[in-house]
Write an enzyme that holds these catalytic residues in place. Structure first.
Site, PDB file in Angstrom:
ATOM      1  N   LYS A  83       0.768  -1.227  -0.022  1.00 56.56           N
ATOM      2  CA  LYS A  83      -0.035  -0.038   0.076  1.00 56.56           C
ATOM      3  C   LYS A  83       0.768   1.311  -0.003  1.00 56.56           C
ATOM      4  O   LYS A  83       1.820   1.272   0.728  1.00 56.56           O
ATOM      5  CB  LYS A  83      -0.795   0.094   1.239  1.00 56.56           C
ATOM      6  CG  LYS A  83      -2.021   0.637   1.141  1.00 56.56           C
ATOM      7  CD  LYS A  83      -3.079   0.168   2.328  1.00 56.56           C
ATOM      8  CE  LYS A  83      -4.427   0.899   2.312  1.00 56.56           C
ATOM      9  NZ  LYS A  83      -4.866   0.660   3.932  1.00 56.56           N
TER      10      LYS A  83
HETATM   11  C1  E4P Z   1      -8.375   1.499   3.615  1.00 53.97           C
HETATM   12  O1  E4P Z   1      -7.456   0.480   3.173  1.00 53.97           O
HETATM   13  C2  E4P Z   1      -8.184   2.098   4.789  1.00 53.97           C
HETATM   14  O2  E4P Z   1      -7.564   1.476   5.686  1.00 53.97           O
HETATM   15  C3  E4P Z   1      -9.584   2.407   5.720  1.00 53.97           C
HETATM   16  O3  E4P Z   1     -10.662   2.000   4.874  1.00 53.97           O
HETATM   17  C4  E4P Z   1      -9.671   4.013   6.195  1.00 53.97           C
HETATM   18  O4  E4P Z   1     -10.805   3.897   6.735  1.00 53.97           O
HETATM   19  P1  E4P Z   1     -11.118   5.125   7.910  1.00 53.97           P
HETATM   20  O5  E4P Z   1     -11.433   6.297   7.257  1.00 53.97           O
HETATM   21  O6  E4P Z   1     -12.363   4.527   8.900  1.00 53.97           O
HETATM   22  O7  E4P Z   1      -9.960   5.164   8.786  1.00 53.97           O
END
Ligand code: E4P
Length: 219
Positions: A83
């Site tokens: 990522k």
């Molecule tokens: C995606 O890969 C992220 O980890 C995640 O969906 C972030 O979500 P949040 O806005 O609830 O922290």
């Protein structure tokens, strides 16, 4: 449509894998911090629990360090999707790792223009954060509609739309209507998908009426 769980909690991952409905896992530095675990060990363990892609995020923001971190994460398992943030350096890492056959998830996407860049960089996944957009008064699902429409016009774009920052079942339903490839959801949201009061009521009635018959199906 694929379901990923957005957590670094191993027990949650095990429990949801047992449903047979889980296709992958996404983590991020905030989720890892909550566990208090060693990141590399944790990610290796998650990869053993799940059959599909496991997103593991780089920590650096400069190209050289991100590249080295990405290579190290990718070496953990072929299931790792590295990522990277949607920055010029992140996209450069994305292009290089993707060319080497590593899955890359480009995260922190908040506009259609950014999603086009992720596709051009060869990302396996792009993660638009719908909940965080809603939080600032912008239509998160509108962004998903735009990205799905744009990607559908270019068959050479192979990047999958991974709807992230999902907060409730309607985000998932709308994402599915739009044809998004993947949704990553916190465990609590996945559990909410199963529930309906009429299911509970109907089941209670069927159980009670079946008891009245005095029969058993199995000997
Ligand atoms: C995606 O890969 C992220 O980890 C995640 O969906 C972030 O979500 P949040 O806005 O609830 O922290």
């Amino acid at each position: 449509m694929k379901f990923f769980v957005d957590t670094a909690d191993l027990q949650e991952i095990r429990d949801l894998t047992a449903t047979g409905l889980l296709d992958g896992v996404t983590t991020n530095p905030s989720l890892v911090a909550k566990t208090g675990r060693n990141f590399l060990e944790l990610v290796a363990e998650i990869c053993k629990e799940v059959d599909g892609p496991v997103s593991a995020e780089v920590a650096a923001t400069d190209f050289e360090t991100m590249w080295a971190e990405g290579c190290k994460l990718a070496a953990i398992s072929p299931r790792i999707a590295v990522k990277v943030p949607l920055t010029p350096a992140g996209l450069k890492v994305c292009k290089g790792l993707s060319a080497n056959g590593t899955m890359v998830n480009v995260t922190l996407c908040f506009s259609a223009a950014q999603a086009i860049l992720a596709a051009k960089a060869g990302a396996a996944f792009v993660s638009p954060f719908v909940g965080r957009l809603d939080d600032v008064g912008t239509d998160g699902m509108g962004l998903i509609a735009d990205i799905c429409q744009i990607y559908s016009r270019y068959p050479t774009f192979t990047t999958q739309v991974l709807v992230a920052s999902v907060r409730h079942p309607m985000h998932l339903v709308t994402a599915a209507k739009l044809g998004a490839h993947v949704a990553t959801m916190p465990p609590a949201v996945i559990r909410l998908l199963f529930g309906h009061p009429l299911t509970d009521l109907g089941l209670a009635r069927f159980v009670a009426d079946w008891e009245k018959t005095g029969q058993t199906i199995l000997p």
